[in-house]
Design a protein around this motif. Structure first.
Motif, short mmCIF file in Angstrom:
data_model
loop_
_atom_site.label_atom_id
_atom_site.label_comp_id
_atom_site.label_asym_id
_atom_site.label_seq_id
_atom_site.Cartn_x
_atom_site.Cartn_y
_atom_site.Cartn_z
N LEU A 1 -2.60 -14.56 -1.79
CA LEU A 1 -2.41 -13.65 -0.65
C LEU A 1 -2.75 -12.21 -1.01
CD1 LEU A 1 -1.42 -13.09 2.25
CD2 LEU A 1 0.89 -12.86 1.29
N THR A 2 -3.63 -11.59 -0.20
CA THR A 2 -4.00 -10.19 -0.35
C THR A 2 -3.77 -9.46 0.96
OG1 THR A 2 -5.69 -10.70 -2.01
CG2 THR A 2 -5.86 -8.57 -0.91
N LEU A 3 -3.10 -8.31 0.90
CA LEU A 3 -2.89 -7.45 2.06
C LEU A 3 -3.77 -6.21 1.93
CD1 LEU A 3 1.02 -7.56 2.30
CD2 LEU A 3 -0.64 -9.07 3.41
N TYR A 4 -4.23 -5.68 3.07
CA TYR A 4 -5.09 -4.50 3.00
C TYR A 4 -4.94 -3.65 4.26
CZ TYR A 4 -8.21 -7.45 5.82
OH TYR A 4 -8.74 -8.27 6.79
N VAL A 5 -5.25 -2.36 4.10
CA VAL A 5 -5.23 -1.41 5.20
C VAL A 5 -6.38 -0.43 5.00
CG1 VAL A 5 -3.60 0.10 4.00
CG2 VAL A 5 -3.82 0.25 6.49
N GLY A 6 -7.02 -0.01 6.08
CA GLY A 6 -8.17 0.88 5.95
C GLY A 6 -8.40 1.69 7.21
N GLY A 7 -9.32 2.64 7.13
CA GLY A 7 -9.64 3.46 8.28
C GLY A 7 -10.84 4.35 8.05
N THR A 8 -11.38 4.87 9.13
CA THR A 8 -12.56 5.72 9.07
C THR A 8 -12.22 7.16 9.44
OG1 THR A 8 -13.19 5.35 11.38
CG2 THR A 8 -14.03 3.78 9.74
N TYR B 1 -15.15 5.81 5.00
CA TYR B 1 -14.26 4.67 5.17
C TYR B 1 -13.47 4.49 3.88
CZ TYR B 1 -12.54 -0.11 5.63
OH TYR B 1 -11.73 -1.21 5.69
N LEU B 2 -12.16 4.31 4.00
CA LEU B 2 -11.28 4.10 2.85
C LEU B 2 -10.41 2.88 3.10
CD1 LEU B 2 -10.03 5.01 0.14
CD2 LEU B 2 -8.43 6.41 1.48
N GLU B 3 -10.36 2.00 2.10
CA GLU B 3 -9.54 0.79 2.21
C GLU B 3 -8.74 0.59 0.94
OE1 GLU B 3 -11.18 -3.08 3.85
OE2 GLU B 3 -10.68 -3.71 1.79
N LEU B 4 -7.45 0.28 1.10
CA LEU B 4 -6.56 -0.02 -0.01
C LEU B 4 -6.06 -1.45 0.13
CD1 LEU B 4 -4.40 3.26 0.02
CD2 LEU B 4 -6.46 2.79 -1.35
N SER B 5 -5.97 -2.16 -1.00
CA SER B 5 -5.54 -3.55 -0.96
C SER B 5 -4.53 -3.83 -2.07
CB SER B 5 -6.75 -4.49 -1.10
OG SER B 5 -7.39 -4.30 -2.36
N TYR B 6 -3.75 -4.88 -1.86
CA TYR B 6 -2.75 -5.27 -2.86
C TYR B 6 -2.61 -6.79 -2.84
CZ TYR B 6 1.66 -5.68 -5.37
OH TYR B 6 2.63 -6.03 -6.29
N LYS B 7 -2.76 -7.41 -3.99
CA LYS B 7 -2.60 -8.85 -4.11
C LYS B 7 -1.13 -9.15 -4.34
CE LYS B 7 -5.76 -11.43 -5.87
NZ LYS B 7 -6.70 -12.14 -6.78
N VAL B 8 -0.45 -9.59 -3.28
CA VAL B 8 0.98 -9.86 -3.34
C VAL B 8 1.28 -11.00 -4.31
CG1 VAL B 8 3.02 -10.48 -1.99
CG2 VAL B 8 1.23 -9.07 -0.98
N MET B 9 0.49 -12.05 -4.21
CA MET B 9 0.55 -13.17 -5.13
C MET B 9 -0.85 -13.75 -5.20
SD MET B 9 2.82 -15.67 -2.74
CE MET B 9 2.53 -15.82 -0.97
N ASP B 10 -1.04 -14.76 -6.01
CA ASP B 10 -2.39 -15.22 -6.29
C ASP B 10 -3.21 -15.56 -5.03
OD1 ASP B 10 -4.49 -15.89 -8.07
OD2 ASP B 10 -4.07 -18.01 -7.71
#
Length: 359
Positions: free
Chosen positions: A280-287, A269-278
């Protein structure tokens, strides 16, 4: 008659005396424990979920609000080195084999003790701890964001809380380990089957640099008999650099049934995330590595569930997730997520919004 009245009066007076003595004993007991620091916390989780599952012939879709759980945690420090911790959860009852009879599942209340144990610190070393009681199997829930379907290891090893003993030691700020031995009759194995033997596991955590943490673990989970069990090997890593974050997990293992071993295909499983601003966090992942057509796939061997929402949504093939988490307040988070399962001939998706309030 006068003798009977006298007897009844004496009996009444004796009951009053006993009640008074009991009250004095309780007051004295509470006074003697007044030095203990008690803290209470917990969290409330409520969901909205919409699922479409053409692999399920009985319920292909759902669209509903769902009460997930109210969890109450408490800790009592008996001294600077020992105390008691526990967690009680009120959950929405479910009508399945792991929730009791269908009547209690439909009309009852699912109140469960998640953990309750005595702990002692500094038994052998300065930063070690021994836990004894009803405890959780070694934690394999990494620093990922996904909520609809949990990480590989946490989904496979879940529901193994049981009575036993756990020892942990923070050897250095960069390195720590924990090991546990628990009764095979655990939170998942609730039926009348005799579960002989013990579940046990060990986990190591190492942080070579401040941004990177690596975990390695092994768990043996007994099934219905000493010759039926699963062995799981898990490696995970968390990396953070400014607003960017990454979580990776690798899982392998063996399923043993009546003494016959079956090697399971490795899964990741791999997940990447990015904190757009304090807030709010966006993320995407998959197996990868999950395939419902293969008996050696982890998805077939153990399966997944829409665990946090406690529904029956399951994924046995690879899945992808995209989501956003917004911190409404320091202790309140709103999280939205969409999951798509890779099925060739059947649509299987889930969308959910979860409100979580910690206190």
């Amino acid at each position: 008659m006068d003798c009977r009245k006298k007897y009844l009066k004496e009996e009444k007076d004796l009951k009053r005396l006993l009640s008074l003595l009991l009250s004095l004993v309780l007051l004295a007991s509470f006074a003697s424990l007044s030095f203990a620091a008690v803290t209470v916390g917990g969290n409330l989780r409520v969901w909205y979920q919409a699922t479409s599952d053409e692999t399920d012939t009985t319920n292909k879709s759902s669209d509903t609000f769902r009460f997930d759980r109210l969890a109450l945690t408490f800790a009592s420090e008996l001294s600077a080195v020992d105390g008691f911790k526990g967690e009680v959860q009120l959950r929405q009852p479910r009508n399945d084999a792991n929730s009791g009879t269908s009547t209690s599942a439909k009309f009852g209340t699912d109140i469960r003790v998640d953990n309750a144990y005595y702990y002692q610190k500094g038994m052998f070393f300065e930063d070690d701890e021994m836990d004894i009681g009803y405890i959780q199997q070694l934690p394999f829930k990494g620093a990922y964001n996904a909520i609809v379907l949990e990480s590989l290891a946490n989904a496979v090893i879940k529901d193994s809380n049981s009575t036993g003993i756990k020892y942990s030691n923070k050897i250095t700020p960069q390195f720590d380990f924990a090991l546990a031995v628990l009764s095979a009759k655990n939170q998942y194995n609730k039926d009348d089957t005799t579960y002989d033997g013990y579940d046990y596991g060990i986990r190591f955590n190492y942080a070579p640099i401040s941004q990177l943490k690596i975990g390695m673990g092994y768990v043996k989970d007994i099934g219905s008999g000493k010759d039926t069990y699963k062995t799981i090997y898990a490696v995970d890593a968390t990396y953070n650099a400014g607003p960017f974050g990454a979580y990776a997990e690798y899982l392998s293992g063996t399923s043993t049934s009546t003494g016959t071993d079956t090697d399971l295909d490795a899964a990741t499983y791999l997940e990447l995330s990015y904190k757009v601003m304090d807030p709010l966090t966006l993320y995407v992942g998959g197996t990868s590595g999950l395939d419902s057509t293969k008996a050696t796939s982890f998805g077939n061997a153990f399966g997944y569930k829409f665990t946090d929402a406690d529904s029956d949504f399951q994924a046995k093939n690879n899945w992808m997730v995209i989501g956003a988490k917004y911190q409404l307040a320091p202790n309140t988070a709103l999280q939205a997520e969409y999951v798509s399962v890779d099925n060739d001939n059947a649509d299987q998706t889930a969308a959910a919004v979860r409100l979580m309030v910690s206190f």
